[in-house]
Design a protein around this motif. Sequence first.
Motif, PDB file in Angstrom:
ATOM      1  N   LEU A   5       0.839  -1.207   0.000  1.00  0.00           N
ATOM      2  CA  LEU A   5       0.000   0.000   0.000  1.00  0.00           C
ATOM      3  C   LEU A   5       0.872   1.254   0.000  1.00  0.00           C
ATOM      4  CD1 LEU A   5      -2.588  -1.171   2.660  1.00  0.00           C
ATOM      5  CD2 LEU A   5      -2.930  -1.032   0.175  1.00  0.00           C
ATOM      6  N   PRO A   6       0.314   2.396  -0.399  1.00  0.00           N
ATOM      7  CA  PRO A   6       1.103   3.631  -0.358  1.00  0.00           C
ATOM      8  C   PRO A   6       1.622   3.922   1.054  1.00  0.00           C
ATOM      9  CG  PRO A   6      -0.931   3.959  -1.576  1.00  0.00           C
ATOM     10  CD  PRO A   6      -1.035   2.613  -0.958  1.00  0.00           C
ATOM     11  N   SER A   7       2.784   4.589   1.120  1.00  0.00           N
ATOM     12  CA  SER A   7       3.401   4.910   2.416  1.00  0.00           C
ATOM     13  C   SER A   7       2.491   5.807   3.235  1.00  0.00           C
ATOM     14  CB  SER A   7       4.694   5.687   2.200  1.00  0.00           C
ATOM     15  OG  SER A   7       5.544   5.027   1.340  1.00  0.00           O
ATOM     16  N   GLU A   8       2.726   5.772   4.559  1.00  0.00           N
ATOM     17  CA  GLU A   8       2.047   6.725   5.450  1.00  0.00           C
ATOM     18  C   GLU A   8       2.418   8.124   4.966  1.00  0.00           C
ATOM     19  OE1 GLU A   8       1.406   6.240   9.308  1.00  0.00           O
ATOM     20  OE2 GLU A   8       0.765   4.196   8.831  1.00  0.00           O
ATOM     21  N   GLY A   9       1.491   9.024   5.032  1.00  0.00           N
ATOM     22  CA  GLY A   9       1.813  10.399   4.653  1.00  0.00           C
ATOM     23  C   GLY A   9       1.449  10.703   3.206  1.00  0.00           C
ATOM     24  N   ILE A  10       1.254   9.656   2.387  1.00  0.00           N
ATOM     25  CA  ILE A  10       0.803   9.890   1.010  1.00  0.00           C
ATOM     26  C   ILE A  10      -0.722   9.970   1.043  1.00  0.00           C
ATOM     27  CG2 ILE A  10       0.614   8.865  -1.308  1.00  0.00           C
ATOM     28  CD1 ILE A  10       3.477   9.379  -0.939  1.00  0.00           C
ATOM     29  N   VAL A  11      -1.274  11.036   0.496  1.00  0.00           N
ATOM     30  CA  VAL A  11      -2.735  11.164   0.481  1.00  0.00           C
ATOM     31  C   VAL A  11      -3.283  10.166  -0.535  1.00  0.00           C
ATOM     32  CG1 VAL A  11      -4.675  12.733   0.099  1.00  0.00           C
ATOM     33  CG2 VAL A  11      -2.534  13.611   1.053  1.00  0.00           C
ATOM     34  N   ARG A  12      -4.149   9.282  -0.055  1.00  0.00           N
ATOM     35  CA  ARG A  12      -4.654   8.227  -0.948  1.00  0.00           C
ATOM     36  C   ARG A  12      -5.893   8.676  -1.698  1.00  0.00           C
ATOM     37  NH1 ARG A  12      -4.446   3.334   3.456  1.00  0.00           N
ATOM     38  NH2 ARG A  12      -2.177   3.244   3.604  1.00  0.00           N
ATOM     39  N   PRO A  13      -5.879   8.540  -3.021  1.00  0.00           N
ATOM     40  CA  PRO A  13      -7.117   8.802  -3.761  1.00  0.00           C
ATOM     41  C   PRO A  13      -8.126   7.684  -3.453  1.00  0.00           C
ATOM     42  CG  PRO A  13      -5.420   7.968  -5.236  1.00  0.00           C
ATOM     43  CD  PRO A  13      -4.785   8.104  -3.885  1.00  0.00           C
ATOM     44  N   PRO A  14      -9.412   7.888  -3.814  1.00  0.00           N
ATOM     45  CA  PRO A  14     -10.442   6.904  -3.457  1.00  0.00           C
ATOM     46  C   PRO A  14     -10.083   5.475  -3.890  1.00  0.00           C
ATOM     47  CG  PRO A  14     -11.444   8.855  -4.401  1.00  0.00           C
ATOM     48  CD  PRO A  14      -9.978   9.067  -4.491  1.00  0.00           C
ATOM     49  N   ARG A  15      -9.451   5.354  -5.063  1.00  0.00           N
ATOM     50  CA  ARG A  15      -9.086   4.008  -5.542  1.00  0.00           C
ATOM     51  C   ARG A  15      -8.198   3.287  -4.523  1.00  0.00           C
ATOM     52  NH1 ARG A  15      -5.922   0.774  -8.734  1.00  0.00           N
ATOM     53  NH2 ARG A  15      -3.885   1.748  -8.776  1.00  0.00           N
ATOM     54  N   TRP A  16      -7.215   3.996  -3.997  1.00  0.00           N
ATOM     55  CA  TRP A  16      -6.305   3.365  -3.041  1.00  0.00           C
ATOM     56  C   TRP A  16      -6.955   3.186  -1.674  1.00  0.00           C
ATOM     57  CZ3 TRP A  16      -2.306   0.387  -3.698  1.00  0.00           C
ATOM     58  CH2 TRP A  16      -1.593   0.457  -4.885  1.00  0.00           C
TER      59      TRP A  16
END
Length: 335
Positions: free
Chosen positions: A290-301
């Motif tokens: 999954l994307p790292s902490e601190g990366i704003v996740r778009p709805p898909r993620w």
Amino acid sequence: MGVEICVEGLTKSFGHQVIWQDVSLTLPAGEISVLLGPSGTGKSVFLKTLVGLLKPDRGSIWIDGKDVTRLREHDLYEVRKLFGVLFQDGALFGSMDLYDNIAFPLREHTRKSEREIRQIVLEKMDMVGLLGAEGKLPGEISGGMRKRAGLARALVLDPEIILFDEPDSGLDPVRVAYLNQLIVDLNAQIDATFLIVTHDIASARLVPDNIGLLFRRELVMFGPREELLSSGEPVVGQFLNGRMQGPIGMAEEKDAAQVEQELAELDAGNHRGPKGGKGASGAGVTPRLLPSEGIVRPPRWEEIAEYEEKMQRLRDLRAASKGAVGVDGPGVTGI
Ligand SMILES: Nc1ncnc2c1ncn2[C@@H]1O[C@H](COP(=O)(O)OP(=O)(O)OP(=O)(O)O)[C@@H](O)[C@H]1O
């Protein structure tokens, strides 16, 4: 949002040598897809065909409403602007420092001022963790840094599609892990369509939404990661588990009788290969990166993360119930 690529009935040969035939697949917009296949099955040829560097014999490649295979040079040039490509060795100019290497596409293809270029170059270098290395020459930095510099250069024109040709080649496992995380983080940040050609099974299990496998001049399968990871198709199971047993041989394909015997032994639990694994699906579906902490996740993620959490809870429950069965025997709760 990235753009969808729809490949229909694509065939490519060089002279009498058919590289692959009748390949059809859709790379969904904004998703990460991985293309696997034994050496020499034409993965790099596939990437070059997508960007119009090679002409297929038959078939279509639909991108943004246009069939790349039928475009004239000028229109092809326009479609190519949608692509960023990370070549195996980063393809950096050895005599230019990283700043000039990364600025190169902007100076070649846009009329941006040096001030604007500086802003973009530093932004992309920051994204790939290379700020501060602007003045280094490619020969002075590690292979991992060269890949990241190549990636920063692939990003400067804000591509809708990024092609990665064996991004992990020549890197140690730790650098591969960092690069995988960077790829996932970038996908969450820029939301382009990614296609990664790789030999690295661990990366193929961790990173993509979709996996495809080229073998015997055909696309054996292409579909969601979980479908491939749990597939009973012998060649898929062999490749995704890095086993010797199965249809893929050392240099050539094996004969059918040998394959059948090997798979029967495997199912009977007689496997003594180098990497273990049971049955055709081996390690099965493993957790996704999954994307790292601190990366704003778009709805898909966000959706992917929620799904992964659910799957993890299921895995934990299964492990716990197996533990209980192991201690107390089936059906006994220990009360
Ligand atoms: N321009 C070309 N002219 C003739 N044959 C070519 C050309 N480019 C590639 N080939 C042939 O196409 C086949 C597939 O090559 P390709 O590099 O795409 O395989 P690959 O799956 O990417 O291999 P690897 O995993 O080892 O990088 C090879 O047999 C190669 O020799």
